[in-house]
Design an enzyme around this catalytic site. Sequence first.
Site, PDB file in Angstrom:
ATOM      1  N   ASP A   1      -6.915   4.388  -4.935  1.00 20.81           N
ATOM      2  CA  ASP A   1      -7.506   4.095  -3.629  1.00 20.81           C
ATOM      3  C   ASP A   1      -8.292   5.464  -3.416  1.00 20.81           C
ATOM      4  O   ASP A   1      -8.471   6.212  -4.236  1.00 20.81           O
ATOM      5  CB  ASP A   1      -6.564   3.829  -2.748  1.00 20.81           C
ATOM      6  CG  ASP A   1      -7.056   3.145  -1.212  1.00 20.81           C
ATOM      7  OD1 ASP A   1      -7.305   2.065  -1.278  1.00 20.81           O
ATOM      8  OD2 ASP A   1      -7.264   4.130  -0.431  1.00 20.81           O
TER       9      ASP A   1
ATOM     10  N   LYS B   1       1.092  -1.204   0.136  1.00 22.35           N
ATOM     11  CA  LYS B   1      -0.014  -0.043  -0.025  1.00 22.35           C
ATOM     12  C   LYS B   1       0.944   1.135   0.023  1.00 22.35           C
ATOM     13  O   LYS B   1       2.110   1.237   0.483  1.00 22.35           O
ATOM     14  CB  LYS B   1      -0.901  -0.003   1.160  1.00 22.35           C
ATOM     15  CG  LYS B   1      -2.128   0.812   1.005  1.00 22.35           C
ATOM     16  CD  LYS B   1      -3.332  -0.002   0.143  1.00 22.35           C
ATOM     17  CE  LYS B   1      -4.433   0.466  -0.021  1.00 22.35           C
ATOM     18  NZ  LYS B   1      -5.241  -0.325  -0.413  1.00 22.35           N
TER      19      LYS B   1
END
Length: 439
Positions: free
Chosen positions: A158, A118
């Site tokens: 995201d 991430k």
Amino acid sequence: MNSLEAKHPGEKEYLQAVREVLLSVADVYNEHPEFEKNRIIERMVEPDRIVTFRVTWIDDNGEVQNNIGYRVQFNNAIGPYKGGIRFHASVNLSILKFLGFEQTFKNALTTLPMGGAKGGSDFSPRGKSDREIMRFCQAFIMCLWKNLGPDRDVPAGDIGVGGREVGYMYGMYKKLVDEHTGTFTGKGFDFGGSRLRPEATGFGALYFVENMLRRMNKDIKGKTVAISGFGNVAWGAAMKATQLGAKVITISGPDGYILDPAGLDDEKINYMLELRASGNDIVAPYAEKFPGSQFFPGRKPWEQKVNIALPCATQNELNGDDAKMLVDNGVELVAEVSNMGCTPEAIDHFIETKTVYAPGKAVNAGGVACSGLEMTQDAEHLQWSAEEVDAKLHQIMASIHEQCVRYGQQPDGYLNYMKGANIAGFMKVATAMMQQGVI
């Protein structure tokens, strides 16, 4: 956990995510002394690598701006690092470590060869011009590009990062490496993107919910649904739930939530995108546009009586008190579409009351599954139709549900989806790590 808390004090989201997994897998871990001998847990809970960097860019007024950028490459035991990039003022290392840790198991559940990662920045696209966003994205990739690659690390979007931002980042990456290798997912369809990628997280979540209901001998048609959020994930979930015959009666934003007893239709779902595109980050205008709906400022939709609750906004958005209201109102099913959308207190209450509940790493895996399908299409230099992608997405979500059932079935008949998802993902990653030696 004591050792981890001492090493990483204050990283509450990360420590919460690790604790949830460790408590779930304790029994199966203790059945494998070879895991303990090789310190699998100690190795698995720490990221392989964290890249932190300064991102300097120039705004439209010619002023120099600075932000912090991160990439947490958590685990690549089963494939190249894979996970989104988040641009939001709230981004910090704890949140990205929690998301990377969760991503590792989520990707394992898809059965596709993808590790967990991430990344992101405390830069917020809200209120910025298109040119400012482009310059920031290019500066961000200038700092990160050497750590990326189709067989090394493949980022995606995201919160705060959609098709526009992915396009700008991929454009700069492609220029720097002088190769068109895909590398990012969530790209535009004209240059290597996949059909259904924007909708995939929400669509996949509803396919998972269908499997949950089927096991309960129930049908989604006619069910009332509470959804939080109004971004891409909530949009996809609302669209698919409506297509399947359910009635979505809530959406929400930072300013409060909308109750629409008539349910969402195509016009209202499209208006969700207009609200998001406006950049105001509020849902109140919905009540003005659609008579019969009502806006509740500063409140959450979980106080409404519904059959199905789908948190679709952000982490820890549904707490213990919310869980009690849902259960008291007879909710039949709760499925996290956001990452770690429920607090530990909420999860404990669902499990204690035998309420059917499933965690985000299983429910929302359709997004990264579709990203994995995009990687395959890029590697083969072809593009599949929406029907082909949707069929594969159905198959993957059904497979994830089967894994949850396999590992989550309790002696009293209750299906603990959280335990099932955590054990299934953990066993795949742990086994891969064992087979590759101590590295």
